[in-house]
Design a protein around this motif. Structure first.
Motif, PDB file in Angstrom:
ATOM      1  N   ALA B 200      40.659  39.112  52.514  1.00 18.72           N
ATOM      2  CA  ALA B 200      40.874  40.176  51.525  1.00 18.72           C
ATOM      3  C   ALA B 200      40.306  41.494  52.048  1.00 18.72           C
ATOM      4  CB  ALA B 200      40.225  39.794  50.195  1.00 18.72           C
ATOM      5  N   ASN B 204      42.304  44.965  52.426  1.00 14.64           N
ATOM      6  CA  ASN B 204      42.020  46.107  51.568  1.00 14.64           C
ATOM      7  C   ASN B 204      40.569  46.073  51.079  1.00 14.64           C
ATOM      8  OD1 ASN B 204      41.951  48.061  49.477  1.00 14.64           O
ATOM      9  ND2 ASN B 204      44.162  47.870  49.268  1.00 14.64           N
ATOM     10  N   VAL B 206      38.686  48.382  49.513  1.00 17.00           N
ATOM     11  CA  VAL B 206      38.391  48.911  48.178  1.00 17.00           C
ATOM     12  C   VAL B 206      38.775  47.883  47.111  1.00 17.00           C
ATOM     13  CG1 VAL B 206      38.912  50.723  46.522  1.00 17.00           C
ATOM     14  CG2 VAL B 206      38.653  51.289  48.927  1.00 17.00           C
ATOM     15  N   ALA B 207      39.950  47.280  47.282  1.00 16.30           N
ATOM     16  CA  ALA B 207      40.375  46.273  46.310  1.00 16.30           C
ATOM     17  C   ALA B 207      39.450  45.066  46.363  1.00 16.30           C
ATOM     18  CB  ALA B 207      41.818  45.857  46.578  1.00 16.30           C
ATOM     19  N   ALA B 208      38.977  44.706  47.553  1.00 14.21           N
ATOM     20  CA  ALA B 208      38.075  43.563  47.669  1.00 14.21           C
ATOM     21  C   ALA B 208      36.801  43.815  46.872  1.00 14.21           C
ATOM     22  CB  ALA B 208      37.748  43.291  49.139  1.00 14.21           C
ATOM     23  N   GLN B 209      36.233  45.009  47.051  1.00 12.79           N
ATOM     24  CA  GLN B 209      35.022  45.371  46.299  1.00 12.79           C
ATOM     25  C   GLN B 209      35.270  45.327  44.805  1.00 12.79           C
ATOM     26  OE1 GLN B 209      34.079  49.346  47.679  1.00 12.79           O
ATOM     27  NE2 GLN B 209      32.081  48.581  48.294  1.00 12.79           N
ATOM     28  N   SER B 210      36.400  45.885  44.409  1.00 11.46           N
ATOM     29  CA  SER B 210      36.687  45.977  42.983  1.00 11.46           C
ATOM     30  C   SER B 210      36.981  44.615  42.372  1.00 11.46           C
ATOM     31  CB  SER B 210      37.873  46.913  42.744  1.00 11.46           C
ATOM     32  OG  SER B 210      37.554  48.195  43.217  1.00 11.46           O
ATOM     33  N   ASN B 211      37.147  43.602  43.210  1.00 11.07           N
ATOM     34  CA  ASN B 211      37.409  42.270  42.682  1.00 11.07           C
ATOM     35  C   ASN B 211      36.242  41.316  42.900  1.00 11.07           C
ATOM     36  OD1 ASN B 211      40.228  42.024  41.445  1.00 11.07           O
ATOM     37  ND2 ASN B 211      40.556  43.268  43.265  1.00 11.07           N
ATOM     38  N   GLY B 212      35.053  41.892  43.002  1.00  5.50           N
ATOM     39  CA  GLY B 212      33.853  41.062  42.982  1.00  5.50           C
ATOM     40  C   GLY B 212      33.340  40.610  44.336  1.00  5.50           C
ATOM     41  N   ILE B 213      33.948  41.102  45.424  1.00  2.00           N
ATOM     42  CA  ILE B 213      33.504  40.675  46.754  1.00  2.00           C
ATOM     43  C   ILE B 213      32.447  41.637  47.289  1.00  2.00           C
ATOM     44  CG2 ILE B 213      34.238  40.299  49.134  1.00  2.00           C
ATOM     45  CD1 ILE B 213      37.023  39.591  47.940  1.00  2.00           C
ATOM     46  N   ASP B 214      31.311  41.075  47.683  1.00  6.01           N
ATOM     47  CA  ASP B 214      30.247  41.900  48.250  1.00  6.01           C
ATOM     48  C   ASP B 214      30.599  42.172  49.716  1.00  6.01           C
ATOM     49  OD1 ASP B 214      27.952  43.056  49.194  1.00  6.01           O
ATOM     50  OD2 ASP B 214      26.616  41.740  48.052  1.00  6.01           O
ATOM     51  N   VAL B 215      31.320  43.258  49.938  1.00 10.07           N
ATOM     52  CA  VAL B 215      31.886  43.549  51.258  1.00 10.07           C
ATOM     53  C   VAL B 215      30.793  43.739  52.308  1.00 10.07           C
ATOM     54  CG1 VAL B 215      33.258  45.220  52.552  1.00 10.07           C
ATOM     55  CG2 VAL B 215      34.005  44.500  50.290  1.00 10.07           C
TER      56      VAL B 215
END
Ligand SMILES: Nc1ncnc2c1ncn2[C@@H]1O[C@H](COP(=O)(O)OP(=O)(O)OP(=O)(O)O)[C@@H](O)[C@H]1O
Ligand SMILES: [Mg+2]
Lengths: 242, 346
Positions: B200, B204, B206-215
């Motif tokens: 993920a 993307n 930004v989308a990963a962060q916004s979906n709960g992934i601690d990038v």
């Protein structure tokens, strides 16, 4: 009662452009709020500030009584703030199914296999069941928007921020979307919906806010707001179809 | 066991063929000492190390978005750890290779803490500066030959195996096993829950962060893991070379430029890319070897042509055209069998 999500005196500028000028917004638990405003009014930026991808220059973001202004997006998501992106941001190389699975598993902090059933049902509800195993990058714009909604819902939010999800839908699809959003709300999710398709908005929200020049210039009962002279002035023809 | 309505499956038709082919290739390669001569074994072992280095760089840059031009820091670190452990502490060379891994991961922690503050091009420059600092430090170690380098003592080399031929077999199998382990670990990682998040992030951030992934956390972990693998492969490379110097150990040309070339022409962000890329790279190198320095120019031309015609690399081109995946990484939703067979299945 204290609001579930609140923006307090939020200001934001990009260079010389003032996008938010001490904006206040309060969303009550269980409420469905609509936001309209001309292009470039700063609607999407407010979502960015609420979801944590845009840092405000001043002001606070409060969620469930807690100051989350400095919390990164992933933490806000896990607390229950989900957003759809106006320009869809799918994980293009992954399947549609994987797109929702990753959101559900990481927002919920749970094992992957435990979300499969919920995710499959969700794709069904969002009209993507037959595309579950397709690469997300190959979807049409319409399906990408559906995926935005499905992925946001997969995080099991308390607040759902929807950014222009109805554009380009047929009359029939639009009605189905409104039904889905009402369903979600009936399930206890509070909603903020930015939308240019005003009739869809009117069918789903209890309160309407109008953003213009970095401020909310009108708010209240959706139908009376739409007929207000301020809105007529900014929108000219656009509001006439409501 | 509670059984949901749905299951996810990884395998596809093409991945079943892919895995069978890879398995068969592995067996043929494992038997190489019985069918290949010394030159072939050496060449193959070198190819393996590049497959491993490129796969690790691909994980770092292609998936985690960490475009490092300083992985030679870890190749060199591994090499120097091998020589230090063997010469100064009498450790067996194979044990030294295994120790180089965890130390590489450990060293990656302060390095990452430092360079993760940098973004984009500054991050890349930061990684290169770190590698240069490592090179300067290595040249200060007089016990390991300082700036001019050192050879592995003959006694150590002789002690590795009863005969020269057996030693060569041993290093060959070691190279094959380590590369297999690196590839296996990467596949296992990508198939795991964290691999889903990493994919993920690749697609993307930004989308990963916004979906709960601690990038940031996942990037940090990936940086440590590649530090682990790269240091181990570095130690292996210099066990095969039997000689080390700061300039060869921390060579940006050998351990970064070639590795990037391989990954980009093969297909960045796809696990198969580095393997295809390494094959192409070595075929070109063998074919163009007589041209002298002109060969670097030709390599550059090939890279430009591939980037223009197939920006996703050769494997990207093939995979998108035919929908292939050689390794079963993606999850496909399938309806689970409705009822469990009474008495269970054989
Ligand atoms: N990252 C950024 N850098 C610079 N300017 C930006 C950035 N993001 C938004 N802007 C500018 O801020 C203003 C508000 O943008 P925003 O996307 O919030 O508007 P909007 O109300 O959502 O508009 P639309 O209805 O077109 O979606 C625009 O003028 C836009 O160009
Ligand atoms: Mg917008």
């Amino acid at each position: 009662m204290a609001p579930l999500l609140a923006l307090e005196n939020i200001s934001k500028r990009f260079g010389a452009v003032v996008v938010a000028d001490s904006v206040n917004l309060a969303l009550a638990e269980g409420e469905a709020l609509g936001i309209i405003g001309p292009n470039g009014a700063g609607k999407t930026t407010l979502f960015g500030i609420a979801a944590g991808t845009v840092a405000p220059d001043a002001g606070r973001v409060i969620f469930a009584g807690e100051d989350i202004t400095r919390l990164p997006p992933e933490r806000r998501c896990r607390k229950g703030i989900a957003r759809s992106f106006q320009v869809p941001q799918p994980f293009s190389g992954m399947t549609v199914f994987e797109n929702v699975v990753v959101a559900a598993a990481f927002a919920g902090g749970v094992r992957e296999a435990s979300v499969y059933d919920a995710c499959a049902d969700l794709l069904d509800r969002c009209g993507l069941a037959d595309k579950a195993n397709k690469r997300a990058g190959g979807l049409t714009l319409l399906d990408r928007k559906r995926l935005e909604l499905a992925r946001a819902l997969a995080t099991k939010p308390r607040v759902l921020l929807l950014d222009e999800v109805a554009g380009g839908l047929t009359e029939h699809e639009c009605a189905a979307l409104v039904t889905l959003i009402k369903d979600v709300r009936a399930g206890g999710v509070s909603i903020v919906w930015i939308e240019h398709v005003v009739h869809a908005l009117l069918a789903a929200v209890d309160r309407l806010l109008v953003l213009h020049g970095g401020k909310f210039i009108a708010e209240g009962d959706p139908r009376s707001v739409i007929r207000s002279p301020q809105v007529a002035e900014i929108y000219m023809g656009i509001a006439a179809d409501a | 066991m509670s059984q949901g309505k749905y299951q996810a499956e990884h395998a596809t038709h093409s991945s079943r063929i892919g895995v069978t082919l890879i398995g068969a290739t592995f067996v043929v390669l494992a038997l190489a000492p019985f069918w290949g001569d010394r030159q072939t074994l050496r060449l193959l072992a070198e190819i393996f190390t590049f497959v491993a280095l490129a796969s690790l760089w691909n994980l770092l840059a292609g998936y985690a978005g960490l475009v490092s031009v300083g992985q030679q820091a870890f190749v060199g670190l591994g090499g120097y750890l091998l020589f230090a452990l063997v010469i100064l502490l009498d450790v067996h060379p194979i044990a030294a290779i295994l120790i180089a891994g965890p130390i590489g991961a450990l060293v990656a922690v302060p390095v990452a803490t430092l360079i993760f503050r940098l973004r984009g091009a500054y991050f890349a420059i930061g990684t290169w500066v770190v590698a240069e600092v490592f090179r300067l430090l290595a040249s200060q170690i007089s016990a390991l030959g300082g700036g001019s380098g050192i050879s592995l003592p003959a006694a150590v080399v002789i002690a590795m195996a009863p005969s020269r031929q057996l030693r060569e077999f041993e290093t060959y199998w070691l190279a094959l096993a380590l590369t297999g382990a690196v590839l296996g670990a990467i596949v296992a990682l990508l198939r795991s829950r964290h691999g889903l998040a990493l994919t993920a992030i690749r697609d993307n951030e930004v989308a990963a962060q916004s979906n709960g992934i601690d990038v940031t956390r996942i990037k940090f972990i990936v940086y440590m893991l590649t530090g682990f693998g790269t240091a181990m492969i570095g130690a292996l490379i210099f066990l095969m070379k039997l000689r080390i110097s700061p300039d060869t150990a921390f060579s940006v040309n050998d351990w970064t430029a070639f590795v990037i070339f391989i990954t980009v022409i093969g297909g960045i962000g796809r696990i198969e890319g580095p393997i295809i890329g390494t094959i192409v790279f070595f075929m070109l190198r063998q074919a163009l070897a007589d041209l002298g320095s002109l060969y670097l120019l030709m390599m550059g031309a090939v890279a430009i042509v591939v980037m223009l015609w197939a920006p996703k690399g050769l494997w990207g081109l093939i995979a998108e055209r035919f929908g292939w995946q050689a390794l079963p990484l993606q999850r496909y939703l399938v309806l689970a069998p409705k009822t469990e067979q009474p008495g269970g299945k054989p």
